[in-house]
Structures are given as structure tokens and as C-alpha cells.
Design an enzyme around this catalytic site. Structure first.
Site, PDB file in Angstrom:
ATOM      1  N   THR A   1       0.871  -1.180   0.000  1.00  0.00           N
ATOM      2  CA  THR A   1       0.000   0.000   0.000  1.00  0.00           C
ATOM      3  C   THR A   1       0.905   1.226   0.000  1.00  0.00           C
ATOM      4  O   THR A   1       1.509   1.566   1.024  1.00  0.00           O
ATOM      5  CB  THR A   1      -0.908   0.001   1.243  1.00  0.00           C
ATOM      6  OG1 THR A   1      -1.655  -1.204   1.244  1.00  0.00           O
ATOM      7  CG2 THR A   1      -1.864   1.191   1.206  1.00  0.00           C
TER       8      THR A   1
ATOM      9  N   LYS B   1      -6.870   1.272  -3.628  1.00  0.00           N
ATOM     10  CA  LYS B   1      -6.540   0.636  -2.348  1.00  0.00           C
ATOM     11  C   LYS B   1      -6.636   1.658  -1.200  1.00  0.00           C
ATOM     12  O   LYS B   1      -7.159   1.367  -0.119  1.00  0.00           O
ATOM     13  CB  LYS B   1      -5.124   0.047  -2.426  1.00  0.00           C
ATOM     14  CG  LYS B   1      -4.515  -0.351  -1.108  1.00  0.00           C
ATOM     15  CD  LYS B   1      -5.057  -1.643  -0.556  1.00  0.00           C
ATOM     16  CE  LYS B   1      -4.612  -1.814   0.883  1.00  0.00           C
ATOM     17  NZ  LYS B   1      -4.501  -3.101   1.398  1.00  0.00           N
TER      18      LYS B   1
HETATM   19  P1  NA7 Z   1       5.172  -5.560   8.296  1.00  0.00           P
HETATM   20  O1  NA7 Z   1       4.781  -6.808   9.002  1.00  0.00           O
HETATM   21  O2  NA7 Z   1       5.586  -4.376   9.095  1.00  0.00           O
HETATM   22  O3  NA7 Z   1       6.340  -5.943   7.239  1.00  0.00           O
HETATM   23  C1  NA7 Z   1       6.972  -4.931   6.508  1.00  0.00           C
HETATM   24  C2  NA7 Z   1       8.029  -5.505   5.578  1.00  0.00           C
HETATM   25  O4  NA7 Z   1       8.720  -4.398   4.936  1.00  0.00           O
HETATM   26  C3  NA7 Z   1       9.103  -6.318   6.299  1.00  0.00           C
HETATM   27  O5  NA7 Z   1       9.542  -7.343   5.425  1.00  0.00           O
HETATM   28  C4  NA7 Z   1      10.185  -5.259   6.498  1.00  0.00           C
HETATM   29  O6  NA7 Z   1      11.465  -5.783   6.667  1.00  0.00           O
HETATM   30  C5  NA7 Z   1      10.119  -4.517   5.195  1.00  0.00           C
HETATM   31  N1  NA7 Z   1      10.750  -3.182   5.267  1.00  0.00           N
HETATM   32  C6  NA7 Z   1      10.368  -2.133   6.035  1.00  0.00           C
HETATM   33  N2  NA7 Z   1      11.183  -1.080   5.816  1.00  0.00           N
HETATM   34  C7  NA7 Z   1      12.094  -1.489   4.903  1.00  0.00           C
HETATM   35  C8  NA7 Z   1      13.183  -0.855   4.249  1.00  0.00           C
HETATM   36  N3  NA7 Z   1      13.493   0.430   4.486  1.00  0.00           N
HETATM   37  N4  NA7 Z   1      13.904  -1.578   3.345  1.00  0.00           N
HETATM   38  C9  NA7 Z   1      13.590  -2.872   3.082  1.00  0.00           C
HETATM   39  N5  NA7 Z   1      12.561  -3.530   3.658  1.00  0.00           N
HETATM   40  C10 NA7 Z   1      11.817  -2.833   4.556  1.00  0.00           C
HETATM   41  O7  NA7 Z   1       3.982  -5.042   7.349  1.00  0.00           O
HETATM   42  P2  NA7 Z   1       2.766  -5.890   6.702  1.00  0.00           P
HETATM   43  O8  NA7 Z   1       3.309  -7.167   6.176  1.00  0.00           O
HETATM   44  O9  NA7 Z   1       1.629  -5.876   7.654  1.00  0.00           O
HETATM   45  O10 NA7 Z   1       2.352  -4.903   5.504  1.00  0.00           O
HETATM   46  C11 NA7 Z   1       3.057  -4.916   4.273  1.00  0.00           C
HETATM   47  C12 NA7 Z   1       2.310  -4.035   3.278  1.00  0.00           C
HETATM   48  O11 NA7 Z   1       0.971  -4.547   3.049  1.00  0.00           O
HETATM   49  C13 NA7 Z   1       2.105  -2.595   3.721  1.00  0.00           C
HETATM   50  O12 NA7 Z   1       2.195  -1.732   2.610  1.00  0.00           O
HETATM   51  C14 NA7 Z   1       0.715  -2.595   4.309  1.00  0.00           C
HETATM   52  O13 NA7 Z   1       0.162  -1.286   4.315  1.00  0.00           O
HETATM   53  C15 NA7 Z   1      -0.022  -3.594   3.453  1.00  0.00           C
HETATM   54  P3  NA7 Z   1      11.977  -6.236   8.151  1.00  0.00           P
HETATM   55  O14 NA7 Z   1      11.464  -7.628   8.341  1.00  0.00           O
HETATM   56  O15 NA7 Z   1      11.381  -5.245   9.140  1.00  0.00           O
HETATM   57  O16 NA7 Z   1      13.448  -6.137   8.069  1.00  0.00           O
END
Ligand code: NA7
Length: 294
Positions: free
Chosen positions: A94, A171
Site C-alpha cells: 500500500t 486501495k
Molecule cells: P510488516 O509486518 O511491518 O512488514 C513490513 C516488511 O517491509 C518487512 O519485510 C520489512 O522488513 C520490510 N521493510 C520495512 N522497511 C524497509 C526498508 N526500508 N527496506 C527494506 N525492507 C523494509 O507489514 P505488513 O506485512 O503488515 O504490511 C506490508 C504491506 O501490506 C504494507 O504496505 C501494508 O500497508 C499492506 P523487516 O522484516 O522489518 O526487516
């Protein structure tokens, strides 16, 4: 459909069950996650660096927290270049419509394709294959992704046209409806309690009659039970979405006092340390404001 080479980025609450289904579906999946340990134990190889997960002409699925995460990974064009001609990136997160437009430009410059397919559903719905997708992008990208998305979610794929950002706007509009529903339910359940009405009785009457729908039932249940400590969708990400809805309202000159009120409510909840609750947890703020305990 023959097995596809898929690079999957983002093994958070939503991403992990989806990656599990892709792996179980026989696709050749390579995983990457910023916190590598979350990619362990799924039975698929884990790349050390993002671009190493990608096959030329293959598919990329990304399900990352927010715009910054998406642009951190894809903004320099290295992954789009590695995908190359015939390659398709399916963005499931999103994010703002501007981010989708930017991704489309980056991929087009590299000869690959970008489409948006933000996912509607909570992690438990993804695990049960009940989610649906709002898809938009070039026809050939959608044709390639559709069978995979349909196999992931029984809810199906809703087509919003050729411009990827349309799916992201759709969305955000859906999430506006959810946030407004949660907000109304938080007020209603608290108002019932303040009026000496059993919230359980109100829930049974309202969801058994005029408000007999999944959103009212699911979030109403959580709010009546005050069970928001284990998030299906984090309140901090809810604030992110409400901000994105505000951005869409600004960009389209669509004034809405409700959007502004939702922003204040989610911001106040985060400021009071509630960012890690489920996003139905703004009910705790409403209760506090009404002089009730947590
Ligand atoms: P989560 O459970 O907070 O997971 C977020 C994911 O994004 C997780 O794999 C994070 O990696 C990753 N992340 C967050 N910041 C970064 C950066 N800067 N670089 C690379 N990866 C990152 O969210 P949800 O699964 O509930 O939601 C995902 C989407 O679906 C979101 O847009 C919602 O609004 C709908 P981590 O494991 O923290 O290292």
C-alpha cells in the site's frame, strides 16, 4: 501455468504467508528480506543482496511496509535492470500513487514492466487464501501475473486499468473506508458503554441487521473484546495509510473533514505509544478520552 521464477521481497506479517503459498505452488521462489532471519525456514533460497534474487525475464513480487521501503529497494533501477525485457514487477504494497508512477518509469527505462496489485486482506486471510487484489498496469504484465494472483487469493483480481497508480488510489480509498469504519465503531461501542448499554448486545443487534458485513463484524468484534494487542495490521501502518489518503485528497482537491479527523486520531494514538497495536486500537484512545480505562 508452468512454474515461474519469482523473487519475493518482504517477509512481514503479510508477505510470509503469501511467499509460503507461492513456494507450495511449485514456483521457483528466491526470497529477500531486510531482516534475513525472517526468510529462514520457508524452504526457499534466500539471497544475500536484493538483485541476486532476480532472474532476467522473471517476476518480482514486493510486499513492503511503505513508500520509503519500496523506493529504497527499487529507486536506483538496479532490480528493474536485472529483470530486463519481459520481466514484470508486481507491487503488492500500500503506497502512494506517485510511488507507483515512479516505479513504472524506472521499469520502463530498464525495459521491464511494473504493475500494482495492492492486496486486500489481513495475514490470516492471506494464510487462508481469502485475500483479493486490486490490479492495474500494462495488459501483458497483468496477463502474466493474473493466474498467480488468482491462485493466491480466492477473492480474485479486480482490474483498475492500465495505469498502475489507479490500483494504489483504489486501495487507499478502500483503506479510508476501513479506517472510517473502525473510527465509527470505536465511538459507537464506547458510547454504548457510557450509556449503560451492553456492547455485546449492541454488536449482536447491529451486525445482525443493518451492519451485517465483514468489516463491521471483524473490527466490531475486536473493539467489543478490546483485543488489539496482537496486531493483524499495525496501527503505525494505519497512520501511514491515513496520511496517504490525506495526500490523495490533497492531490485531487477532495476536501474531507473525516480524513483530517482520522489523521488526528491515528496520530494521537501513535503519540500515546499505541503504534504497535492493531489499527482497531484507536478504540483505546477513544475510551481514554471518554474517561474509561484501557
Ligand atoms: P510488516 O509486518 O511491518 O512488514 C513490513 C516488511 O517491509 C518487512 O519485510 C520489512 O522488513 C520490510 N521493510 C520495512 N522497511 C524497509 C526498508 N526500508 N527496506 C527494506 N525492507 C523494509 O507489514 P505488513 O506485512 O503488515 O504490511 C506490508 C504491506 O501490506 C504494507 O504496505 C501494508 O500497508 C499492506 P523487516 O522484516 O522489518 O526487516
Amino acid at each position: 501455468m508452468p512454474p515461474q521464477p519469482i523473487a519475493f521481497f518482504g517477509l512481514g506479517l503479510m508477505g510470509r504467508p503469501m511467499a509460503e503459498h507461492l513456494i507450495a505452488g511449485g514456483h521457483t521462489v528466491t526470497l529477500w528480506n531486510r531482516t534475513r532471519s525472517k526468510a529462514d525456514g520457508l524452504g526457499a533460497p534466500v539471497a544475500d543482496r536484493p538483485a541476486e534474487a532476480v532472474r532476467e525475464g522473471g517476476l518480482v513480487f514486493s510486499l513492503l511496509a511503505d513508500d520509503r521501503a519500496v523506493l529504497d529497494l527499487f529507486g536506483d533501477g538496479a532490480i528493474a535492470a536485472r529483470l530486463g525485457p519481459g520481466g514484470v514487477h508486481v507491487g503488492l504494497s500500500t503506497v502512494a500513487p506517485e510511488t507507483a508512477r515512479r516505479l513504472a518509469e524506472i521499469h520502463a527505462a530498464a525495459g521491464s514492466r511494473y504493475m500494482s496489485a495492492p492486496v486486500m486482506g489481513r495475514p490470516e486471510a492471506v494464510a487462508a487464501r481469502k485475500e483479493h487484489f486490486l490490479a492495474a498496469g500494462p495488459a501483458e504484465a497483468k496477463d502474466r501475473a493474473r493466474p498467480i494472483l488468482e491462485a493466491l487469493g480466492e477473492g480474485g483480481v479486480y482490474d483498475f486499468g492500465e495505469a498502475p497508480e489507479s490500483a494504489n488510489a483504489a486501495k487507499l480509498i478502500n483503506n479510508y473506508l476501513i479506517a472510517a469504519t473502525i473510527n465509527a465503531l470505536a465511538d459507537a461501542v464506547t458510547m454504548a458503554e457510557k450509556s449503560g448499554i451492553d456492547p455485546e448486545a449492541l454488536y449482536a443487534q447491529a451486525t445482525g441487521t443493518l451492519f451485517d458485513c465483514l468489516a463491521w463484524k471483524t473490527y466490531g468484534r475486536q473493539i467489543v473484546d478490546r483485543s488489539y494487542d496482537t496486531p493483524s495490521f499495525k496501527l503505525s501502518l494505519g497512520l501511514k495509510d491515513v496520511k496517504l489518503v490525506g495526500g490523495l485528497a490533497d492531490a485531487t482537491e477532495m476536501p474531507s473533514p473525516v480524513v483530517s479527523a482520522l489523521h488526528d486520531r491515528y496520530l494521537a494514538a501513535v503519540a500515546q505509544g499505541m503504534g504497535g497495536l492493531d489499527w482497531s486500537g484507536i478504540a483505546r484512545l477513544v475510551r481514554r478520552n471518554a474517561g474509561l480505562g484501557d
